[in-house]
Design a protein around this motif. Structure first.
Motif, PDB file in Angstrom:
ATOM      1  N   ALA A  46       0.842  -1.202   0.000  1.00  0.00           N
ATOM      2  CA  ALA A  46       0.000   0.000   0.000  1.00  0.00           C
ATOM      3  C   ALA A  46       0.877   1.253   0.000  1.00  0.00           C
ATOM      4  CB  ALA A  46      -0.932  -0.011   1.206  1.00  0.00           C
ATOM      5  N   GLY A  47       1.954   1.219   0.776  1.00  0.00           N
ATOM      6  CA  GLY A  47       2.875   2.349   0.804  1.00  0.00           C
ATOM      7  C   GLY A  47       3.570   2.545  -0.530  1.00  0.00           C
ATOM      8  N   ALA A  48       3.986   1.453  -1.162  1.00  0.00           N
ATOM      9  CA  ALA A  48       4.640   1.550  -2.467  1.00  0.00           C
ATOM     10  C   ALA A  48       3.712   2.186  -3.488  1.00  0.00           C
ATOM     11  CB  ALA A  48       5.094   0.168  -2.940  1.00  0.00           C
ATOM     12  N   TYR A  56       7.933   9.036  -5.785  1.00  0.00           N
ATOM     13  CA  TYR A  56       9.075   8.662  -4.955  1.00  0.00           C
ATOM     14  C   TYR A  56       9.545   7.271  -5.380  1.00  0.00           C
ATOM     15  CZ  TYR A  56       8.481  12.666  -1.887  1.00  0.00           C
ATOM     16  OH  TYR A  56       8.410  13.943  -1.386  1.00  0.00           O
ATOM     17  N   TYR A  57      10.113   7.189  -6.552  1.00  0.00           N
ATOM     18  CA  TYR A  57      10.403   5.909  -7.178  1.00  0.00           C
ATOM     19  C   TYR A  57      11.467   5.098  -6.436  1.00  0.00           C
ATOM     20  CZ  TYR A  57       7.819   8.238 -10.884  1.00  0.00           C
ATOM     21  OH  TYR A  57       6.872   8.929 -11.603  1.00  0.00           O
ATOM     22  N   THR A  58      12.461   5.751  -5.868  1.00  0.00           N
ATOM     23  CA  THR A  58      13.477   5.018  -5.104  1.00  0.00           C
ATOM     24  C   THR A  58      12.822   4.272  -3.940  1.00  0.00           C
ATOM     25  OG1 THR A  58      15.189   6.614  -5.709  1.00  0.00           O
ATOM     26  CG2 THR A  58      15.624   5.238  -3.778  1.00  0.00           C
ATOM     27  N   LEU A  59      11.903   4.934  -3.258  1.00  0.00           N
ATOM     28  CA  LEU A  59      11.209   4.296  -2.141  1.00  0.00           C
ATOM     29  C   LEU A  59      10.260   3.198  -2.608  1.00  0.00           C
ATOM     30  CD1 LEU A  59      10.519   7.422   0.072  1.00  0.00           C
ATOM     31  CD2 LEU A  59      12.095   5.548   0.551  1.00  0.00           C
ATOM     32  N   VAL A  60       9.676   3.357  -3.786  1.00  0.00           N
ATOM     33  CA  VAL A  60       8.813   2.310  -4.347  1.00  0.00           C
ATOM     34  C   VAL A  60       9.635   1.055  -4.613  1.00  0.00           C
ATOM     35  CG1 VAL A  60       7.357   1.636  -6.308  1.00  0.00           C
ATOM     36  CG2 VAL A  60       7.170   3.935  -5.330  1.00  0.00           C
ATOM     37  N   VAL A  61      10.813   1.229  -5.185  1.00  0.00           N
ATOM     38  CA  VAL A  61      11.695   0.087  -5.441  1.00  0.00           C
ATOM     39  C   VAL A  61      12.027  -0.610  -4.125  1.00  0.00           C
ATOM     40  CG1 VAL A  61      14.029  -0.559  -6.195  1.00  0.00           C
ATOM     41  CG2 VAL A  61      12.635   0.984  -7.603  1.00  0.00           C
ATOM     42  N   GLU A  62      12.427   0.160  -3.123  1.00  0.00           N
ATOM     43  CA  GLU A  62      12.787  -0.413  -1.827  1.00  0.00           C
ATOM     44  C   GLU A  62      11.597  -1.133  -1.186  1.00  0.00           C
ATOM     45  OE1 GLU A  62      15.483  -1.121   1.387  1.00  0.00           O
ATOM     46  OE2 GLU A  62      15.725  -0.639  -0.717  1.00  0.00           O
ATOM     47  N   LEU A 138       8.322  -3.169 -10.951  1.00  0.00           N
ATOM     48  CA  LEU A 138       8.690  -3.883  -9.739  1.00  0.00           C
ATOM     49  C   LEU A 138       7.527  -3.942  -8.761  1.00  0.00           C
ATOM     50  CD1 LEU A 138      10.756  -5.429  -8.127  1.00  0.00           C
ATOM     51  CD2 LEU A 138      11.592  -3.244  -7.248  1.00  0.00           C
ATOM     52  N   CYS A 139       6.786  -2.860  -8.625  1.00  0.00           N
ATOM     53  CA  CYS A 139       5.626  -2.843  -7.740  1.00  0.00           C
ATOM     54  C   CYS A 139       4.579  -3.854  -8.225  1.00  0.00           C
ATOM     55  CB  CYS A 139       5.049  -1.437  -7.673  1.00  0.00           C
ATOM     56  SG  CYS A 139       3.689  -1.243  -6.517  1.00  0.00           S
ATOM     57  N   THR A 140       4.366  -3.914  -9.527  1.00  0.00           N
ATOM     58  CA  THR A 140       3.411  -4.873 -10.084  1.00  0.00           C
ATOM     59  C   THR A 140       3.882  -6.303  -9.818  1.00  0.00           C
ATOM     60  OG1 THR A 140       2.663  -3.306 -11.746  1.00  0.00           O
ATOM     61  CG2 THR A 140       2.281  -5.635 -12.213  1.00  0.00           C
ATOM     62  N   LEU A 141       5.186  -6.553  -9.946  1.00  0.00           N
ATOM     63  CA  LEU A 141       5.737  -7.879  -9.617  1.00  0.00           C
ATOM     64  C   LEU A 141       5.493  -8.196  -8.146  1.00  0.00           C
ATOM     65  CD1 LEU A 141       7.430 -10.444 -10.173  1.00  0.00           C
ATOM     66  CD2 LEU A 141       9.465  -9.043  -9.685  1.00  0.00           C
ATOM     67  N   ALA A 142       5.743  -7.242  -7.268  1.00  0.00           N
ATOM     68  CA  ALA A 142       5.544  -7.472  -5.834  1.00  0.00           C
ATOM     69  C   ALA A 142       4.088  -7.803  -5.518  1.00  0.00           C
ATOM     70  CB  ALA A 142       5.998  -6.241  -5.039  1.00  0.00           C
TER      71      ALA A 142
END
Length: 175
Positions: A46-48, A56-62, A138-142
């Motif tokens: 949810a945060g991503a 905030y793409y760096t944080l989305v990746v993390e 990456l978010c979609t993969l997660a």
């Protein structure tokens, strides 16, 4: 700001972590270690998604990588193949354990470990750049991994996700 202030702030943070928790993050007030990891995965996803919307793409990746790991840890704990104190101490170890219990094939686990090693570390620590496209994929993969694992769980009903994948196309209801 002085080093004295920094030292005091460090002491304050240590005291906060040493004290009994109050005002626990919504959804994380559970007694079961597996459910705690599941709910952390839900909150991270949810945060991503929220962070992606404000670029905030760096944080989305993390957050996406960590959500994958928490979701895998949920399954390891749920199936009883690990205890909370025995969870893998490395990122690659989480993927290796996932392959060992059949969550993923060996090659998928290796691909996930490679993604983490080659792209997460580079994006977070080195000169890699987070972009909208990378964060979205990456978010979609997660989210897909989360839904895949929850779909095979007897405790899937404990998931608190109600997510749209990160490109806005597919609604995934994990509840």
């Amino acid at each position: 700001m002085s080093s004295t202030n920094i030292e005091q702030l460090i002491a304050d943070v240590q005291a906060a972590f040493d004290s009994r928790p109050a005002e626990i993050e919504p959804g994380l007030d559970v007694d079961d270690a597996a459910l705690l990891q599941l709910r952390k995965g839900c909150r991270l996803l949810a945060g991503a998604k929220a962070l992606r919307e404000v670029e905030y793409y760096t944080l989305v990746v993390e957050a996406s990588f960590v959500a994958i790991e928490r979701t895998i840890e949920f399954r390891l704990l749920e199936r009883g193949t690990m205890q909370p104190g025995d969870l893998p101490g490395t990122h690659a170890g989480v993927y290796r354990e996932a392959a060992e219990i059949g969550i993923f094939t060996e090659s998928t686990a290796e691909d996930l470990a490679d993604l983490w090693r080659e792209h997460r570390a580079k994006t977070y620590y080195q000169d890699g750049l987070a972009t909208a496209d990378r964060a979205e994929k990456l978010c979609t993969l997660a989210i897909e991994i989360h839904a895949f694992i929850i779909g095979r769980s007897s405790q899937g009903h404990e998931c608190r996700c109600d997510l749209v994948d990160c490109d806005g196309d597919v609604t995934l209801h994990c509840q």
